[in-house]
Structures are given as C-alpha cells and as structure tokens.
Write a protein that holds these residues in place. Structure first.
Motif, short mmCIF file in Angstrom:
data_model
loop_
_atom_site.label_atom_id
_atom_site.label_comp_id
_atom_site.label_asym_id
_atom_site.label_seq_id
_atom_site.Cartn_x
_atom_site.Cartn_y
_atom_site.Cartn_z
N LYS A 62 0.83 -1.20 0.00
CA LYS A 62 0.00 0.00 0.00
C LYS A 62 0.87 1.26 0.00
CE LYS A 62 -0.60 0.37 5.04
NZ LYS A 62 -1.58 0.34 6.14
N ASN A 63 2.18 1.08 0.18
CA ASN A 63 3.08 2.23 0.19
C ASN A 63 3.05 2.95 -1.16
OD1 ASN A 63 3.84 1.27 2.63
ND2 ASN A 63 5.86 0.56 2.01
N ASN A 64 3.20 4.27 -1.12
CA ASN A 64 3.37 4.94 -2.41
C ASN A 64 4.85 4.86 -2.80
OD1 ASN A 64 4.86 7.12 -1.23
ND2 ASN A 64 2.94 8.12 -0.67
N ILE A 65 5.15 5.18 -4.02
CA ILE A 65 6.50 4.98 -4.55
C ILE A 65 7.53 5.84 -3.83
CG2 ILE A 65 6.28 6.72 -6.37
CD1 ILE A 65 8.02 3.26 -6.61
N LYS A 66 7.14 6.99 -3.32
CA LYS A 66 8.06 7.87 -2.60
C LYS A 66 8.57 7.19 -1.34
CE LYS A 66 8.15 12.29 -0.12
NZ LYS A 66 7.33 13.46 0.30
N TYR A 67 7.66 6.66 -0.54
CA TYR A 67 8.04 5.97 0.69
C TYR A 67 8.81 4.69 0.37
CZ TYR A 67 5.12 9.01 3.59
OH TYR A 67 4.57 10.08 4.26
N PHE A 68 8.39 4.01 -0.66
CA PHE A 68 9.06 2.77 -1.04
C PHE A 68 10.53 3.03 -1.38
CE2 PHE A 68 10.47 -0.09 -4.43
CZ PHE A 68 10.36 -1.31 -3.77
N ASN A 69 10.79 4.04 -2.21
CA ASN A 69 12.17 4.36 -2.58
C ASN A 69 12.98 4.79 -1.37
OD1 ASN A 69 12.14 3.80 -5.33
ND2 ASN A 69 11.27 5.79 -5.84
N TYR A 70 12.35 5.54 -0.47
CA TYR A 70 13.07 5.96 0.74
C TYR A 70 13.48 4.75 1.56
CZ TYR A 70 14.19 7.97 5.25
OH TYR A 70 14.84 8.29 6.41
N LEU A 71 12.54 3.83 1.79
CA LEU A 71 12.82 2.65 2.62
C LEU A 71 13.88 1.76 1.98
CD1 LEU A 71 9.17 1.73 3.70
CD2 LEU A 71 10.99 2.57 5.19
N ILE A 72 13.74 1.52 0.69
CA ILE A 72 14.72 0.68 0.00
C ILE A 72 16.12 1.27 0.10
CG2 ILE A 72 15.49 -0.06 -2.28
CD1 ILE A 72 13.45 -1.91 -1.21
N ASN A 73 16.24 2.59 -0.10
CA ASN A 73 17.54 3.25 0.00
C ASN A 73 18.07 3.24 1.44
OD1 ASN A 73 18.20 4.11 -2.70
ND2 ASN A 73 16.47 5.51 -2.57
N LEU A 74 17.17 3.38 2.41
CA LEU A 74 17.57 3.29 3.82
C LEU A 74 18.17 1.93 4.13
CD1 LEU A 74 17.52 4.34 6.81
CD2 LEU A 74 15.22 3.36 6.96
N TYR A 75 17.49 0.88 3.67
CA TYR A 75 17.98 -0.48 3.92
C TYR A 75 19.28 -0.75 3.17
CZ TYR A 75 13.15 -0.87 5.52
OH TYR A 75 11.97 -0.66 6.15
N TYR A 76 19.35 -0.24 1.96
CA TYR A 76 20.55 -0.45 1.14
C TYR A 76 21.78 0.23 1.77
CZ TYR A 76 23.75 0.03 -2.82
OH TYR A 76 24.85 0.01 -3.63
N THR A 77 21.62 1.46 2.19
CA THR A 77 22.75 2.20 2.76
C THR A 77 23.16 1.66 4.13
OG1 THR A 77 21.19 3.85 3.63
CG2 THR A 77 22.28 4.36 1.54
N ASN A 78 22.23 0.99 4.82
CA ASN A 78 22.55 0.41 6.13
C ASN A 78 22.86 -1.08 6.04
OD1 ASN A 78 22.07 2.45 8.49
ND2 ASN A 78 20.45 2.86 6.98
N ASN A 79 23.08 -1.53 4.82
CA ASN A 79 23.52 -2.91 4.58
C ASN A 79 22.51 -3.96 5.05
OD1 ASN A 79 25.54 -4.52 3.42
ND2 ASN A 79 26.37 -5.04 5.43
N ILE A 80 21.22 -3.61 5.01
CA ILE A 80 20.18 -4.61 5.25
C ILE A 80 19.95 -5.36 3.95
CG2 ILE A 80 17.71 -4.96 5.71
CD1 ILE A 80 17.80 -2.77 7.72
N LYS A 81 20.23 -6.65 3.97
CA LYS A 81 20.15 -7.44 2.75
C LYS A 81 18.85 -8.22 2.62
CE LYS A 81 24.19 -6.23 1.27
NZ LYS A 81 25.35 -7.12 1.22
N ASN A 82 18.09 -8.29 3.72
CA ASN A 82 16.85 -9.09 3.72
C ASN A 82 15.64 -8.19 3.91
OD1 ASN A 82 18.29 -11.62 3.65
ND2 ASN A 82 18.80 -11.27 5.80
N ILE A 83 14.67 -8.28 3.03
CA ILE A 83 13.42 -7.53 3.19
C ILE A 83 12.25 -8.46 2.85
CG2 ILE A 83 14.36 -5.23 2.75
CD1 ILE A 83 13.46 -5.47 -0.13
N MET A 84 11.10 -8.14 3.42
CA MET A 84 9.90 -8.94 3.16
C MET A 84 8.84 -8.06 2.51
SD MET A 84 7.82 -11.50 5.64
CE MET A 84 6.50 -12.51 4.96
N ILE A 85 8.33 -8.51 1.39
CA ILE A 85 7.30 -7.76 0.67
C ILE A 85 5.99 -8.52 0.75
CG2 ILE A 85 6.62 -6.80 -1.55
CD1 ILE A 85 9.53 -6.63 -2.29
N ILE A 86 4.96 -7.84 1.22
CA ILE A 86 3.64 -8.46 1.32
C ILE A 86 2.60 -7.56 0.66
CG2 ILE A 86 4.17 -9.80 3.40
CD1 ILE A 86 2.73 -7.68 5.02
#
Length: 265
Positions: A62-86
């Motif tokens: 339900k996230n809009n693309i703005k929040y999605f890009n922010y979260l993905i970049n946050l996880y990427y820059t903090n070296n989080i390699k595992n995410i769950m998409i539902i």
C-alpha cells in the motif's frame, strides 16, 4: 532448527519489542517487523540497526512509490540485505501486488536483496486457486526463483505437506519457511481462519473451547498444540520456523522451554 520472530509495531508495545531479547531464551536468526506507519517503522528500524540486530523489515504494497524508494535506500545504505514484501489488505492501487515492487528491485537493485514473500499454504483470502495462481504467476513468470517464502500460520500440518508436494511437482527446492502462531483468542483465530480459508482441525477447536475459561489449561494446551506441530515439522526435515508472536513473547518463550525440556531441541 532455526527460528525467527515477527512483531507488529504500535506505540504501546515499543518497550516490549525493544526488550524482547531479555524474555526469549533461545537464539533467534532474525526478527521481522510488520509495517504500521512510516514514521513509527523508520524509528524502530533505525533503533535495531544501531543495536546491530538482524532485522527483516516488511514493505507493504500500500506504500506509495516515494516511501518505497526511501525505505529501500535506507535499507541499502545500512547494509540490510533481507526484506519482506507483502500485499497487504488495502484496496487496489498502483502498487497493489508484490510483483510491482519486485520488478523495481530487480531493475534497480539487482542481486543485492534477499526477498522474502508471504504465502498461503491453503488458500489466499482473495484467491481460491492457490496452487494454480502460484504456478502461473510466480513460477511461470520466473520472478521469484531467488526468493524465500514465509507461510501463513499452520494448525493442520497435512495442509503444508500437500502444498509442499504440489510445489515440488512444479519446481524443486523452493524455499518455504512455515509459520506458527500461538492462539491467544480462539474466537479471533476462528474468524480469521474462515476469512483465509485456513483449516482449523475440529479436535483443536473442541479442545481449546472446553478449556477456554480455564486459563492455565488453555495456555498449556495452546503450548502443546504448537509444540506438536513443530515436532512434526522437524520429522519432515524442516529446518526453519517463523513465529507470528502477536507480541506475546512470554507464550513464545514457554513454547521454546517446552521444546527444550520435552523434545531435546
């Protein structure tokens, strides 16, 4: 056997979530954090990152693309390699289905993230053609080959076995982590199981109903039911189990203690 835990976030339970390691007495591979609201999730994810906990955040469609890009970049820059998409339970929008986000990740973050996806071993509440849909929209389109699936909760282990056998006929070595959820409220679990078309064995309903007003008996039977399912999974050579804690860390800890004391875990 490895274990993971899922917590949902609210302002009321932040303290319990932060201190879960003081209650749980068994080693946890990772914890998943359900999506509540953007600011709250950002806060708790950042906290766990600073504590260097192995966290697997949810991204809900339900996230809009703005929040999605922010979260993905946050996880990427903090070296989080595992995410769950539902998919979530919201009305249809531009990013209603998981593959919408998966395609973005595939195009922009190739081979960086390990993707976890939710799956129903029986029927999805919005789709009664579970195996057919899985075969044609997931396997056939070759989107999820490197993904790991976490199933909805299971109380009838036969359902998982049938589903697993059907998948193996389509594609070998698909990784599925089965889900376990302690029954905190019998009425709610019956209602949710009816919505999801998940099988609740009659013997389970009768046994818990007969002890519904005897709290000690209810909790004891609840623990035994979940432990018996876990033992069946162990015999089936399942090596990873995911717990939907419903933020009831004490019950989860009692299950682990029962497994250690009675089944040599």
């Amino acid at each position: 056997m490895k274990f993971s835990l899922e917590f949902y976030i609210s302002k009321k339970n932040l303290l319990e979530l932060i201190n879960f390691k003081k209650i749980i007495n068994i080693k946890i591979k990772f914890i998943t954090i359900t999506y509540n609201n953007f600011k709250l999730n950002k806060k708790i994810i950042n906290y766990f990152l600073k504590k260097k906990n192995n966290v697997l955040p949810h991204i809900i469609c339900k996230n809009n693309i703005k929040y999605f890009n922010y979260l993905i970049n946050l996880y990427y820059t903090n070296n989080i390699k595992n995410i769950m998409i539902i998919k979530g339970d919201e009305k249809i929008c531009n990013f209603y289905y998981c593959y919408n986000f998966l395609n973005i990740i595939k195009n922009n973050y190739k081979n960086i993230f390990n993707i976890y996806l939710g799956i129903y071993t029986e029927f999805h509440q919005n789709n009664l053609k579970n195996i057919y849909d899985f075969k044609n929209n997931i396997i056939k389109k070759n989107i999820f080959f490197k993904s790991i699936f976490i199933s909805q909760y299971i109380y009838d282990f036969n359902s998982y076995c049938y589903f697993y056998d059907d998948l193996n006929k389509i594609k070998k070595n698909i990784k599925i982590i089965p889900g376990i959820m302690p029954i905190n409220c019998l009425k709610k679990i019956i209602s949710f199981s009816n919505i999801c078309k998940s099988n609740l064995p009659i013997w389970l309903i009768k046994k818990l109903s007969n002890n519904f007003f005897k709290k000690k008996n209810f909790n004891k039977i609840n623990i035994e039911i979940n432990c018996n399912i876990i033992c069946k999974m162990k015999k089936f050579k399942i090596k990873f189990i995911h717990f939907y804690t419903m933020n009831k860390t004490k019950i989860i800890n009692n299950i682990f203690s029962f497994l250690i004391n009675n089944f040599n875990f």
